[in-house]
Design an enzyme around this catalytic site. Structure first.
Site, short mmCIF file in Angstrom:
data_model
loop_
_atom_site.label_atom_id
_atom_site.label_comp_id
_atom_site.label_asym_id
_atom_site.label_seq_id
_atom_site.Cartn_x
_atom_site.Cartn_y
_atom_site.Cartn_z
N ASP A 1 26.65 45.34 33.43
CA ASP A 1 26.73 44.63 34.71
C ASP A 1 25.68 45.20 35.65
O ASP A 1 25.25 46.35 35.48
CB ASP A 1 28.12 44.77 35.33
CG ASP A 1 28.33 43.70 36.39
OD1 ASP A 1 28.59 42.55 36.03
OD2 ASP A 1 28.16 44.02 37.59
N ARG B 1 37.95 42.23 25.27
CA ARG B 1 38.17 42.65 26.65
C ARG B 1 39.61 43.16 26.84
O ARG B 1 39.84 44.17 27.49
CB ARG B 1 37.86 41.44 27.54
CG ARG B 1 38.43 41.43 28.88
CD ARG B 1 37.55 42.10 29.90
NE ARG B 1 38.36 42.52 31.00
CZ ARG B 1 38.64 41.78 32.05
NH1 ARG B 1 38.10 40.61 32.17
NH2 ARG B 1 39.42 42.23 33.00
N TYR C 1 26.22 43.87 47.58
CA TYR C 1 27.51 44.35 47.07
C TYR C 1 27.86 45.72 47.65
O TYR C 1 29.01 46.01 47.95
CB TYR C 1 27.51 44.41 45.54
CG TYR C 1 27.53 43.04 44.90
CD1 TYR C 1 28.73 42.34 44.78
CD2 TYR C 1 26.37 42.44 44.44
CE1 TYR C 1 28.77 41.07 44.21
CE2 TYR C 1 26.39 41.17 43.86
CZ TYR C 1 27.59 40.50 43.75
OH TYR C 1 27.63 39.25 43.20
N ARG D 1 24.84 35.03 30.88
CA ARG D 1 26.28 35.27 30.65
C ARG D 1 26.74 34.71 29.29
O ARG D 1 27.88 34.25 29.17
CB ARG D 1 27.13 34.66 31.77
CG ARG D 1 26.92 35.27 33.13
CD ARG D 1 27.84 36.47 33.30
NE ARG D 1 27.55 37.16 34.53
CZ ARG D 1 28.34 37.14 35.61
NH1 ARG D 1 29.46 36.48 35.59
NH2 ARG D 1 28.01 37.81 36.68
N ARG E 1 33.58 35.29 29.44
CA ARG E 1 34.96 34.81 29.41
C ARG E 1 35.17 33.43 28.81
O ARG E 1 36.31 33.06 28.52
CB ARG E 1 35.53 34.84 30.83
CG ARG E 1 35.75 36.24 31.32
CD ARG E 1 36.14 36.27 32.78
NE ARG E 1 35.00 35.89 33.60
CZ ARG E 1 35.00 35.90 34.94
NH1 ARG E 1 36.09 36.24 35.58
NH2 ARG E 1 33.93 35.56 35.61
O1 1CP Z 1 24.61 37.69 30.44
C1 1CP Z 1 25.31 38.40 29.69
O2 1CP Z 1 25.94 37.96 28.73
C2 1CP Z 1 25.29 39.90 29.93
C3 1CP Z 1 26.29 40.42 30.78
C4 1CP Z 1 26.27 40.32 32.29
C5 1CP Z 1 25.21 40.19 33.22
C6 1CP Z 1 23.75 39.95 32.96
C7 1CP Z 1 27.45 40.48 33.05
C8 1CP Z 1 28.79 40.63 32.47
N1 1CP Z 1 27.11 40.52 34.38
C9 1CP Z 1 25.76 40.33 34.53
C10 1CP Z 1 24.97 40.33 35.77
C11 1CP Z 1 25.66 40.18 37.07
N2 1CP Z 1 26.83 40.75 37.51
C12 1CP Z 1 25.10 39.47 38.16
C13 1CP Z 1 23.73 38.82 38.15
C14 1CP Z 1 23.69 37.54 37.42
C15 1CP Z 1 24.48 36.39 38.01
O3 1CP Z 1 24.16 36.00 39.15
O4 1CP Z 1 25.37 35.90 37.33
C16 1CP Z 1 25.99 39.57 39.24
C17 1CP Z 1 25.83 38.96 40.63
C18 1CP Z 1 27.09 40.38 38.82
C19 1CP Z 1 28.24 40.84 39.64
C20 1CP Z 1 29.52 40.48 39.00
N3 1CP Z 1 30.05 41.14 37.93
C21 1CP Z 1 30.36 39.39 39.30
C22 1CP Z 1 30.15 38.35 40.40
C23 1CP Z 1 30.88 38.75 41.63
C24 1CP Z 1 30.65 37.79 42.80
O5 1CP Z 1 31.48 36.90 42.96
O6 1CP Z 1 29.69 38.00 43.54
C25 1CP Z 1 31.45 39.44 38.38
C26 1CP Z 1 32.62 38.52 38.31
C27 1CP Z 1 31.20 40.55 37.52
C28 1CP Z 1 32.00 40.95 36.34
C29 1CP Z 1 31.41 40.54 35.04
N4 1CP Z 1 30.17 40.93 34.58
C30 1CP Z 1 29.94 40.40 33.33
C31 1CP Z 1 31.13 39.66 32.96
C32 1CP Z 1 31.32 38.97 31.64
C33 1CP Z 1 32.02 39.75 34.03
C34 1CP Z 1 33.40 39.19 34.08
C35 1CP Z 1 34.32 40.31 33.79
C36 1CP Z 1 35.56 39.92 33.09
O7 1CP Z 1 36.54 39.61 33.81
O8 1CP Z 1 35.61 39.99 31.85
#
Ligand code: 1CP
Length: 352
Positions: free
Chosen positions: A78, A41, A155, A28, A32
């Protein structure tokens, strides 16, 4: 013609080759906690528009590299793009996590799911990969990724994030055949999606099994590991005459590192609940290890951060095969300068 890599420490460490220092990147790393991310964003309007506009996805991918001395870039996207392409209707409600309008609940729901053509409904991801690869111009390698079938299924069945996983576990114990059908379709989708990412320019792949750790050992093998094995077996492992290393990461999966290494992957992500010295013993040094600083350490002072970086380096010990990372994604409220302290400490303290 693609540019030769100027910094290939990350790929070399995953191949367990000697490196002049330990490479570092952060899960990540675009996100944010960075004010410049929040700005783009906002400009994009919503998260999926950001992911599906290649120039913007490229811009935010490069933001952390412009700020910090990181040794790899990770595609900004994502894991939920695949279920979205299968027709589940992904959306992000403000202040909340991801949600699906059409979750998978019955056998009939599973049967009607298509296996998406990555060059069609996921074309925007491939366009982002090729744009980023071009703009990186050989600076560092580009990591492509996907979720594991089990993690994607959680999910898809829950309809969003979950705390108790009651619906997906309900299906596991009441209708395991339908769950297996879903996992198999998802694994096939992941294979063609990741191979298309490699064809578009990804130089390494990572599979995020964020929720494998909520399973019993027996169910982990049957419902998560088995499908990651199917993926490892189906991936293109070479591109442009160079190996494309594959890293598996099961959060809370420390007890399974040995059987994860048996899949034939190149590296394993390790969270902070497992000591890296123990992880090396468990895997018999057959694979590289990526991790494993507790992300909360970044709330500490620069001195505290340096101290814990040293402890992680010491826990891995001598020899090749370590990629420094956090044990999970960087938190939203971390001061970005603290990540800079961590990255510089890794460079300084690991130089051989
Ligand atoms: O790592 C990076 O910089 C690349 C971007 C990236 C990756 C690899 C994002 C951006 N998401 C992911 C993978 C991801 N997405 C995972 C696996 C890794 C981990 O465990 O962290 C998972 C479970 C998600 C699902 C997801 N997408 C969630 C979690 C939900 C939950 O509570 O179960 C969330 C909040 C997102 C949105 C998201 N994806 C990425 C970002 C920066 C965000 C936040 C969005 C925002 O509000 O800007």
């Amino acid at each position: 013609m693609s540019q030769p890599l100027q910094n290939d420490l990350y790929l070399r460490a995953l191949n367990r080759e000697e490196t002049s220092r330990t490479p570092v990147w952060v899960m990540r790393q675009a996100g944010r906690y960075l004010p410049e991310y929040l700005k783009v964003r906002k400009q994009a309007g919503d998260f999926m528009t950001l992911c599906s506009t290649p120039d913007l996805a490229c811009e935010v991918t490069l933001q952390p590299l412009d700020r910090f001395n990181l040794d790899a870039a990770i595609l900004f996207s994502d894991i939920l793009t695949i279920p979205d392409a299968m027709g589940l209707g992904l959306h992000f409600e403000t202040g909340e996590g991801p949600k699906f309008s059409n979750p998978v609940r019955t056998r009939a729901d599973v049967e009607k799911l298509p296996i998406p053509d990555p060059m069609d409904s996921l074309r925007y991801v491939m366009d982002a990969v090729s744009t980023i690869r071009r703009e990186l111009n050989g600076r560092v390698p580009l990591i492509g990724f996907s979720g594991s079938p089990w993690t994607l299924a959680t999910y898809m069945i829950e309809g969003g994030g979950s705390k108790d996983f009651s619906k997906v576990k309900g299906m596991l114990f009441s209708d395991p055949e339908s769950l297996h059908m879903l996992l198999d379709k998802t694994a096939q989708s992941v294979i063609s999606y990741l191979n298309a990412q490699v064809e578009s320019g990804a130089q390494s792949l990572m599979i995020f099994d964020t929720w494998g750790g909520v399973l019993s050992p027996e169910n982990y093998r049957e419902f998560s590991l088995r499908y990651m094995q199917q993926i490892v077996d189906g991936l293109k492992r070479e591109s442009d005459g160079r190996k494309v290393p594959v890293v598996l990461f099961t959060k809370n999966g420390g007890q399974w590192l040995d059987i994860m290494a048996d899949t034939g992957c190149d590296g394993l992500g390790v969270d902070w609940t497992t000591n890296l010295a123990d992880a090396r013993i468990k895997t018999g040094d057959r694979v590289a290890l990526q991790g494993n600083l507790d992300p909360s350490v970044l709330y500490g002072s620069p001195e505290v951060i340096k101290h814990h970086v040293q402890k992680v380096l010491d826990s891995y010990g001598p020899g090749p095969g370590h990629v420094f990372n956090l044990g999970h994604g960087i938190h939203q409220f971390v001061n970005p300068e603290h990540l800079g302290v961590m990255v510089e400490a890794v460079r300084e303290l690991s130089t051989r």
